[in-house]
Design a protein around this motif. Sequence first.
Motif, PDB file in Angstrom:
ATOM      1  N   LEU A 378      -8.265 -21.775 -30.961  1.00  0.00           N
ATOM      2  CA  LEU A 378      -8.277 -21.988 -32.408  1.00  0.00           C
ATOM      3  C   LEU A 378      -8.208 -20.659 -33.138  1.00  0.00           C
ATOM      4  O   LEU A 378      -7.449 -20.522 -34.118  1.00  0.00           O
ATOM      5  CB  LEU A 378      -9.541 -22.753 -32.809  1.00  0.00           C
ATOM      6  CG  LEU A 378      -9.825 -22.856 -34.319  1.00  0.00           C
ATOM      7  CD1 LEU A 378      -8.689 -23.546 -35.057  1.00  0.00           C
ATOM      8  CD2 LEU A 378     -11.161 -23.581 -34.559  1.00  0.00           C
ATOM      9  N   GLU A 379      -8.957 -19.671 -32.689  1.00  0.00           N
ATOM     10  CA  GLU A 379      -8.946 -18.368 -33.350  1.00  0.00           C
ATOM     11  C   GLU A 379      -7.565 -17.732 -33.284  1.00  0.00           C
ATOM     12  O   GLU A 379      -7.133 -17.065 -34.244  1.00  0.00           O
ATOM     13  CB  GLU A 379      -9.990 -17.453 -32.708  1.00  0.00           C
ATOM     14  CG  GLU A 379     -10.195 -16.123 -33.422  1.00  0.00           C
ATOM     15  CD  GLU A 379     -10.773 -16.261 -34.823  1.00  0.00           C
ATOM     16  OE1 GLU A 379     -10.646 -15.296 -35.619  1.00  0.00           O
ATOM     17  OE2 GLU A 379     -11.353 -17.332 -35.139  1.00  0.00           O
ATOM     18  N   GLU A 380      -6.849 -17.934 -32.187  1.00  0.00           N
ATOM     19  CA  GLU A 380      -5.486 -17.425 -32.096  1.00  0.00           C
ATOM     20  C   GLU A 380      -4.558 -18.154 -33.065  1.00  0.00           C
ATOM     21  O   GLU A 380      -3.705 -17.540 -33.712  1.00  0.00           O
ATOM     22  CB  GLU A 380      -4.956 -17.597 -30.669  1.00  0.00           C
ATOM     23  CG  GLU A 380      -5.605 -16.695 -29.638  1.00  0.00           C
ATOM     24  CD  GLU A 380      -5.103 -17.004 -28.238  1.00  0.00           C
ATOM     25  OE1 GLU A 380      -4.282 -17.939 -28.088  1.00  0.00           O
ATOM     26  OE2 GLU A 380      -5.531 -16.318 -27.289  1.00  0.00           O
ATOM     27  N   ALA A 381      -4.711 -19.470 -33.137  1.00  0.00           N
ATOM     28  CA  ALA A 381      -3.811 -20.272 -33.979  1.00  0.00           C
ATOM     29  C   ALA A 381      -4.137 -20.125 -35.456  1.00  0.00           C
ATOM     30  O   ALA A 381      -3.226 -20.077 -36.301  1.00  0.00           O
ATOM     31  CB  ALA A 381      -3.901 -21.740 -33.568  1.00  0.00           C
ATOM     32  N   LEU A 382      -5.439 -20.055 -35.789  1.00  0.00           N
ATOM     33  CA  LEU A 382      -5.856 -19.984 -37.189  1.00  0.00           C
ATOM     34  C   LEU A 382      -7.179 -19.226 -37.244  1.00  0.00           C
ATOM     35  O   LEU A 382      -8.254 -19.819 -37.112  1.00  0.00           O
ATOM     36  CB  LEU A 382      -6.030 -21.391 -37.784  1.00  0.00           C
ATOM     37  CG  LEU A 382      -6.352 -21.444 -39.278  1.00  0.00           C
ATOM     38  CD1 LEU A 382      -5.187 -20.903 -40.112  1.00  0.00           C
ATOM     39  CD2 LEU A 382      -6.682 -22.876 -39.701  1.00  0.00           C
ATOM     40  N   PRO A 383      -7.146 -17.916 -37.422  1.00  0.00           N
ATOM     41  CA  PRO A 383      -8.390 -17.134 -37.435  1.00  0.00           C
ATOM     42  C   PRO A 383      -9.366 -17.605 -38.510  1.00  0.00           C
ATOM     43  O   PRO A 383      -8.958 -18.054 -39.592  1.00  0.00           O
ATOM     44  CB  PRO A 383      -7.898 -15.714 -37.729  1.00  0.00           C
ATOM     45  CG  PRO A 383      -6.481 -15.700 -37.279  1.00  0.00           C
ATOM     46  CD  PRO A 383      -5.948 -17.079 -37.561  1.00  0.00           C
ATOM     47  N   ARG A 384     -10.624 -17.503 -38.201  1.00  0.00           N
ATOM     48  CA  ARG A 384     -11.666 -17.888 -39.156  1.00  0.00           C
ATOM     49  C   ARG A 384     -11.510 -17.127 -40.462  1.00  0.00           C
ATOM     50  O   ARG A 384     -11.666 -17.706 -41.556  1.00  0.00           O
ATOM     51  CB  ARG A 384     -13.037 -17.632 -38.542  1.00  0.00           C
ATOM     52  CG  ARG A 384     -14.211 -18.074 -39.398  1.00  0.00           C
ATOM     53  CD  ARG A 384     -15.531 -17.813 -38.681  1.00  0.00           C
ATOM     54  NE  ARG A 384     -16.666 -18.397 -39.394  1.00  0.00           N
ATOM     55  CZ  ARG A 384     -17.922 -18.343 -38.957  1.00  0.00           C
ATOM     56  NH1 ARG A 384     -18.199 -17.733 -37.810  1.00  0.00           N
ATOM     57  NH2 ARG A 384     -18.901 -18.909 -39.653  1.00  0.00           N
ATOM     58  N   ALA A 385     -11.170 -15.846 -40.385  1.00  0.00           N
ATOM     59  CA  ALA A 385     -11.017 -15.038 -41.588  1.00  0.00           C
ATOM     60  C   ALA A 385      -9.888 -15.557 -42.465  1.00  0.00           C
ATOM     61  O   ALA A 385      -9.949 -15.464 -43.700  1.00  0.00           O
ATOM     62  CB  ALA A 385     -10.766 -13.579 -41.211  1.00  0.00           C
ATOM     63  N   ARG A 386      -8.858 -16.134 -41.835  1.00  0.00           N
ATOM     64  CA  ARG A 386      -7.734 -16.651 -42.625  1.00  0.00           C
ATOM     65  C   ARG A 386      -8.157 -17.901 -43.397  1.00  0.00           C
ATOM     66  O   ARG A 386      -7.710 -18.130 -44.531  1.00  0.00           O
ATOM     67  CB  ARG A 386      -6.548 -16.973 -41.718  1.00  0.00           C
ATOM     68  CG  ARG A 386      -5.275 -17.310 -42.497  1.00  0.00           C
ATOM     69  CD  ARG A 386      -4.130 -17.714 -41.577  1.00  0.00           C
ATOM     70  NE  ARG A 386      -3.828 -16.662 -40.597  1.00  0.00           N
ATOM     71  CZ  ARG A 386      -3.018 -16.826 -39.560  1.00  0.00           C
ATOM     72  NH1 ARG A 386      -2.456 -18.008 -39.339  1.00  0.00           N
ATOM     73  NH2 ARG A 386      -2.785 -15.837 -38.729  1.00  0.00           N
ATOM     74  N   VAL A 387      -9.007 -18.716 -42.787  1.00  0.00           N
ATOM     75  CA  VAL A 387      -9.512 -19.903 -43.489  1.00  0.00           C
ATOM     76  C   VAL A 387     -10.350 -19.487 -44.691  1.00  0.00           C
ATOM     77  O   VAL A 387     -10.202 -20.022 -45.799  1.00  0.00           O
ATOM     78  CB  VAL A 387     -10.321 -20.792 -42.526  1.00  0.00           C
ATOM     79  CG1 VAL A 387     -10.973 -21.955 -43.278  1.00  0.00           C
ATOM     80  CG2 VAL A 387      -9.423 -21.322 -41.415  1.00  0.00           C
ATOM     81  N   ASP A 388     -11.230 -18.523 -44.491  1.00  0.00           N
ATOM     82  CA  ASP A 388     -12.056 -18.035 -45.602  1.00  0.00           C
ATOM     83  C   ASP A 388     -11.190 -17.435 -46.713  1.00  0.00           C
ATOM     84  O   ASP A 388     -11.454 -17.652 -47.911  1.00  0.00           O
ATOM     85  CB  ASP A 388     -13.050 -16.995 -45.094  1.00  0.00           C
ATOM     86  CG  ASP A 388     -14.108 -17.593 -44.170  1.00  0.00           C
ATOM     87  OD1 ASP A 388     -14.338 -18.818 -44.253  1.00  0.00           O
ATOM     88  OD2 ASP A 388     -14.694 -16.834 -43.366  1.00  0.00           O
ATOM     89  N   ALA A 389     -10.153 -16.703 -46.326  1.00  0.00           N
ATOM     90  CA  ALA A 389      -9.266 -16.091 -47.320  1.00  0.00           C
ATOM     91  C   ALA A 389      -8.474 -17.165 -48.068  1.00  0.00           C
ATOM     92  O   ALA A 389      -8.245 -17.055 -49.285  1.00  0.00           O
ATOM     93  CB  ALA A 389      -8.317 -15.101 -46.640  1.00  0.00           C
ATOM     94  N   ALA A 390      -8.065 -18.210 -47.346  1.00  0.00           N
ATOM     95  CA  ALA A 390      -7.321 -19.293 -47.988  1.00  0.00           C
ATOM     96  C   ALA A 390      -8.185 -20.011 -49.017  1.00  0.00           C
ATOM     97  O   ALA A 390      -7.703 -20.415 -50.085  1.00  0.00           O
ATOM     98  CB  ALA A 390      -6.812 -20.279 -46.932  1.00  0.00           C
ATOM     99  N   TYR A 391      -9.470 -20.161 -48.702  1.00  0.00           N
ATOM    100  CA  TYR A 391     -10.381 -20.774 -49.665  1.00  0.00           C
ATOM    101  C   TYR A 391     -10.481 -19.927 -50.931  1.00  0.00           C
ATOM    102  O   TYR A 391     -10.383 -20.453 -52.057  1.00  0.00           O
ATOM    103  CB  TYR A 391     -11.763 -20.946 -49.040  1.00  0.00           C
ATOM    104  CG  TYR A 391     -12.824 -21.333 -50.038  1.00  0.00           C
ATOM    105  CD1 TYR A 391     -12.873 -22.613 -50.566  1.00  0.00           C
ATOM    106  CD2 TYR A 391     -13.778 -20.397 -50.465  1.00  0.00           C
ATOM    107  CE1 TYR A 391     -13.842 -22.971 -51.495  1.00  0.00           C
ATOM    108  CE2 TYR A 391     -14.749 -20.754 -51.386  1.00  0.00           C
ATOM    109  CZ  TYR A 391     -14.781 -22.035 -51.894  1.00  0.00           C
ATOM    110  OH  TYR A 391     -15.732 -22.390 -52.816  1.00  0.00           O
ATOM    111  N   GLU A 392     -10.662 -18.627 -50.773  1.00  0.00           N
ATOM    112  CA  GLU A 392     -10.763 -17.745 -51.926  1.00  0.00           C
ATOM    113  C   GLU A 392      -9.474 -17.754 -52.742  1.00  0.00           C
ATOM    114  O   GLU A 392      -9.502 -17.687 -53.979  1.00  0.00           O
ATOM    115  CB  GLU A 392     -11.106 -16.328 -51.478  1.00  0.00           C
ATOM    116  CG  GLU A 392     -12.476 -16.193 -50.829  1.00  0.00           C
ATOM    117  CD  GLU A 392     -13.608 -16.594 -51.755  1.00  0.00           C
ATOM    118  OE1 GLU A 392     -13.457 -16.470 -52.987  1.00  0.00           O
ATOM    119  OE2 GLU A 392     -14.658 -17.046 -51.244  1.00  0.00           O
TER     120      GLU A 392
END
Length: 657
Positions: A378-392
């Motif tokens: 999951l981290e390779e496909a969609l990093p946690r940081a990218r999810v947080d950035a998408a929310y912001e």
Amino acid sequence: MATTVRRAVLTLPAAPLGPENPLPGLRPLDEQHVVDERTRAALPRDMARQVGHAPLRTLLPVRVLDGYGRERAPADLDTIVIENDRLRATVLPGLGGRVHSLFHKPTGRELLYRNPVLQPADFALNGAWFSGGLEWNIGATGHTTLSCAPLHAAIVPAPDGGDMVRLWEWERLRDLPFQVDLWLPADSDFLYVGVRIRNPHERTVPTYWWSNIAVPEDERTRVLAPADEAWHFGYERSLRRVPVPVSGGVDRTYPLRGEYPADYFYEVAEESRKWIASLDAEGRGLVQTSTDTLSGRKLFLWGSGRGGRRWQQWLTEPGTPGYAEIQAGLARTQLEHVPLEAGAEFSWLEAYGPLAAGPAAVHGEDWTAARAEAEARLEEALPRARVDAAYEAWRPYADHEPGDPLATGSGWGALEVLRAGFKLPGTPFGEETLGEQQEPWRELLRSGTFPSPDGAASPPGPSLVAQHWRDMLETAPADPLTEYHLGVAQWHAGDVAQAVRSWERGLQAASSRWPLLRCLAVADLDAGNAGRAADHYAEAFDDLCRERGDGEAWSAATAALGREAIAALLGAGRAGAARAVWAELPDDLRGSGRFRLVEAQLLVAEGDRAGARALFDAGFEVPDLREGAQVLGEVWARAGDDPLPDAYDYRMRPAAE
């Protein structure tokens, strides 16, 4: 290809929803997700507090949907399709905004369980619900009252410069506006979903949210989440902490290895990434992840037992593969309601997409290694940081005003905005959406008088029960219809004595007595006075039969009041009076599956076990059999001594419980 949004039509075999039940929901339908005081006392303090926080006492102001059947015919359903070169999401705005399909193009895989039919069943808080896809559950413990209701929908700008689909409505159990924003960034394998629930009131409101994802299952399907413990909830209504994955000698992360339906609410550590995945024998499937606000994760499984399999067949058609549900919510369990303070909001971002992990690790005996493998992929496909950035990135776009509408929801939000002048950027509730059901309340707001119906008599329309409407009803001229609605509002507020007084005052001058008598009958039942309830029900049904006219609303009222009256009369030991109500029902009602069961109950009460057994042998289906209901087995046991046939076995818990 660039991300596109378009309207389309999906044709499915569908059973029509039928009319609303016109009897006010003075008591909730039976909800399976409840626990006793002893169980609650043993829970962690914060969980116990939220489990006990503001459970529903009524369904008001929402109406019950129980007018559907089991006969399906091809129906054209309006859809909204969001698509890029990787994913295609198909949304049903007229049915709660359900994501019916999430198709991954490179692998040719459907990531969700896609039900090939639309078959309503009695699973939602207010009745009608259907299985499959991705649904948005808001309101209170259970499937939302919006399961089969239209939402507003329109296109708004997405954070990446493309288009985003906004769904929004006014959730009426808690009086809260909410929105769901869906978009596909270019070249993305993940559908992004921004959710916001706002509290525009000057009081704290109990809040509930669970995103419910139906996923295909087979014997090698495994559900993974970042947890070593879970709270197990079974349909014997117990909640206890169990280890993950093995409990009772069985690996419960494989949905088909359990026998009975059950929930597993995972204990996800506060610092852990929030995710859940359902993967097949090859380690492929769907993963859901989110920002940390959406902290809960859950597996629901039907199990491999006879009752669970029967329910799955009931919700679709023979030969269809089964499904499990993976879910994400605001609390650790679905028994909890979270306080949302005045003027505050909850918001978060979710992402849904494909996951491919090593099958040896995914299905290995080392649970820690299986989890780690899934989380690494999951981290390779969609990093946690990218999810947080998408929310912001999404948050500033949550207030963007929608463009041309793609679909229209109800007028209830518009009525509340008109009353209070709420400012809700991004979710307009325009006066153009006000309709026939809102019009009497708009008149009350405008003139201080609740209007009497014009022309031919009809069952009363829906009641509004929030304090501001109750206050207006209390100062309006006290005619019988106003007293009826006022009593309903007082009942919802917990002021039972005042509600009874209002209904009794209304009776003194009412030409249409049955709505008031039925309310008094429910109050009698609530007070434990079965005899007086039976009297009121019998009088109410007689009055309805004298008054009723033609049309769908009258048929719905006759069916609903007839079933309640017969049940109350049998409960009071008055089989003869119950048979008299039965005799007044129209032939088409008596021949329906709902009333075949009622007839069997009547025959048993009259001592005719053979007659009741003959009805079972002839075969019937009860379209609105409630989730977890044991009534078929109970009546069968009273009609004979043979084992319960498969066709009537919907048992969701061990027989000894």
